[in-house]
Enzyme design. Structure first.
Site, mmCIF file in Angstrom:
data_model
loop_
_atom_site.group_PDB
_atom_site.id
_atom_site.type_symbol
_atom_site.label_atom_id
_atom_site.label_comp_id
_atom_site.label_asym_id
_atom_site.label_seq_id
_atom_site.Cartn_x
_atom_site.Cartn_y
_atom_site.Cartn_z
ATOM 1 N N ASP A 57 -60.016 -55.932 11.201
ATOM 2 C CA ASP A 57 -58.813 -55.998 10.373
ATOM 3 C C ASP A 57 -59.201 -55.726 8.927
ATOM 4 O OD1 ASP A 57 -56.504 -56.859 8.921
ATOM 5 O OD2 ASP A 57 -55.962 -58.209 10.564
ATOM 6 N N THR A 130 -47.576 -41.957 1.422
ATOM 7 C CA THR A 130 -46.261 -41.462 1.827
ATOM 8 C C THR A 130 -45.485 -40.895 0.657
ATOM 9 O OG1 THR A 130 -44.103 -42.201 2.691
ATOM 10 C CG2 THR A 130 -45.408 -43.827 1.533
ATOM 11 N N ASP A 131 -44.555 -39.991 0.936
ATOM 12 C CA ASP A 131 -43.688 -39.479 -0.129
ATOM 13 C C ASP A 131 -42.664 -40.518 -0.583
ATOM 14 O OD1 ASP A 131 -42.025 -39.459 2.109
ATOM 15 O OD2 ASP A 131 -41.452 -37.352 1.929
ATOM 16 N N GLU A 132 -42.531 -41.617 0.171
ATOM 17 C CA GLU A 132 -41.539 -42.628 -0.188
ATOM 18 C C GLU A 132 -41.877 -43.345 -1.497
ATOM 19 O OE1 GLU A 132 -39.895 -45.031 2.991
ATOM 20 O OE2 GLU A 132 -40.765 -43.675 4.468
ATOM 21 N N TYR A 155 -41.828 -51.655 1.642
ATOM 22 C CA TYR A 155 -42.852 -50.764 2.200
ATOM 23 C C TYR A 155 -43.342 -49.776 1.153
ATOM 24 C CZ TYR A 155 -44.668 -46.543 4.374
ATOM 25 O OH TYR A 155 -45.430 -45.441 4.669
ATOM 26 N N LYS A 159 -47.065 -49.339 -0.730
ATOM 27 C CA LYS A 159 -47.871 -48.124 -0.683
ATOM 28 C C LYS A 159 -48.104 -47.570 -2.090
ATOM 29 C CE LYS A 159 -49.327 -46.133 2.319
ATOM 30 N NZ LYS A 159 -50.678 -46.241 2.965
ATOM 31 N N ASN A 185 -43.442 -37.946 9.526
ATOM 32 C CA ASN A 185 -44.166 -37.413 10.678
ATOM 33 C C ASN A 185 -43.371 -37.629 11.967
ATOM 34 O OD1 ASN A 185 -47.700 -37.297 10.306
ATOM 35 N ND2 ASN A 185 -46.257 -37.429 8.616
ATOM 36 N N LEU A 195 -37.097 -43.268 14.251
ATOM 37 C CA LEU A 195 -35.847 -42.578 14.583
ATOM 38 C C LEU A 195 -35.964 -41.647 15.789
ATOM 39 C CD1 LEU A 195 -32.910 -41.763 14.006
ATOM 40 C CD2 LEU A 195 -33.799 -40.081 12.359
ATOM 41 N N ARG A 219 -34.544 -35.687 5.378
ATOM 42 C CA ARG A 219 -35.985 -35.851 5.391
ATOM 43 C C ARG A 219 -36.656 -34.507 5.662
ATOM 44 N NH1 ARG A 219 -34.257 -39.704 3.373
ATOM 45 N NH2 ARG A 219 -34.476 -41.901 3.983
ATOM 46 N N GLY A 288 -30.829 -50.135 0.368
ATOM 47 C CA GLY A 288 -31.710 -49.292 -0.424
ATOM 48 C C GLY A 288 -32.190 -48.036 0.274
#
Length: 347
Positions: A57, A130-132, A155, A159, A185, A195, A219, A288
């Site tokens: 971990d 991530t692009d987020e 999240y 990141k 992805n 999704l 997306r 959000g």
């Protein structure tokens, strides 16, 4: 090269592990085997002499030190993360512990190992993000590597924090780092809470196909095997200290995407009556919810010569066929915590 991959039993990590082993790299897969991990994802390479697995971990610094000392990797690709936005809304603590504190542990362990090894210039710490972290776009434009950070969920905030830590360790300590930020992805071995697998598996079960809001969220979709190829490209040829945005150049609204999946399923496994699209159901949006993500991949294309090879139409057809052919894999995961349950509604 010997490569340590964190999170190598997850969706993207396992794609990297499979591809790296097939290309002849020695790979050490470090994974905590939390709810979204599955060793079946790497079964195709598990018996290869180039592959090793370590159940550890990233929140456990001593375990990381042990793995580095045992295997002596030439590079680290850090993918281990909590990654589901809906779960981050309901339980943000796990995202801070893994994505922020875990990344800190990886950086400090890597720095200690690199220093003790004589600070070799060939060492790389590749942080996968991530692009987020960039927030939400309007109807036009795309994220570049210089887009200001504007995370909107626990999240993406976790990141973003991890990205900043990696850059700081590069600047302050000279650790040879590279970063990459990817778009959404999809593909084989995608855990059945996201999704695309939700839509495929609900359709096969005759259940409603839930779409948040009015389905207008957009997306950029990146086939996971393309992403794995890009990550190895960045690791091996990217400039130290540089970040690279990786996109699929395949923008679709959620509604368009779901309708395409329904058309593919209609052709491959027709319903007794009607179309799978008849099952589309609009549900209350999550808090959000970012309106649009899009990646400008000019840097990775111009500097490293990488572009995606799989169109969204081809990738979705391959993905649907994979789920049709691998029922044992996804049925074994459907009983895991939270799968099939609506998450992320807290205000």
């Amino acid at each position: 090269m010997k490569l340590l991959v964190t999170g190598g039993a997850g969706f993207i990590g396992s794609a990297v592990v499979r591809l790296a082993v097939e290309r002849g790299l020695d790979v050490v897969n470090l994974d905590a085997l939390t709810y979204a991990a599955c060793l079946d994802n790497v079964a195709s390479v598990a018996d290869r002499p180039e592959y090793a697995f370590e159940h550890a971990d990233i929140r456990d610094r001593a375990a990381i030190d042990r793995v580095l000392e045992t295997h002596r990797p030439d590079a680290i690709m850090h993918l281990a993360a909590e990654s589901h936005v809906d779960r981050s809304i309901d339980g943000p603590g796990a995202f801070i512990e893994t994505n922020v504190t875990g990344t800190y542990n990886m950086l400090e362990a890597a720095r200690s190992y690199w220093t003790a090894s004589g600070r070799p210039e060939t060492f790389r710490f590749h942080h996968v993000s991530t692009d987020e972290v960039f927030g939400s776009l309007g109807p036009t434009g795309a994220f570049t590597e210089d887009t200001p950070y504007d995370p909107r969920s626990p999240y993406s905030a976790s990141k973003a924090a991890s990205d900043h830590l990696v850059r700081a360790w590069g600047e302050t300590y000279g650790l040879p780092i590279v970063l990459s930020n990817c778009s959404n992805n999809y593909g084989p071995f995608h855990f059945p809470e996201k999704l695309i697998p939700v839509i495929i598996l609900n359709a096969l079960a005759g259940k409603p196909l839930p779409i948040y809001g009015d389905g207008s969220h957009v997306r950029d979709w990146l086939f996971v095997e393309d992403h794995a190829d890009a990550l190895l490209c960045v690791l091996e040829r990217g400039r130290t200290g540089r970040s690279y945005n990786i996109g699929g150049e395949n923008e679709r609204s959620n509604l368009e995407l779901v309708r395409t999946l329904c058309e593919i399923l209609d052709a491959k496994r027709p319903r007794a009556e009607g179309s799978y699209a008849d099952l589309i159901t609009f549900v209350t949006d999550r808090p959000g919810h970012d309106a649009r993500y899009a990646i400008d991949p000019s840097r990775i294309a111009g500097e490293l010569g990488w572009r995606p090879s799989v169109t969204v139409e081809e990738g979705l057809e391959r993905t649907v066929q994979w789920y049709l052919d691998n029922e044992d894999w996804w049925r074994a995961l459907q009983g895991r915590e939270g799968v099939g349950t609506r998450l992320g509604q807290a205000r």
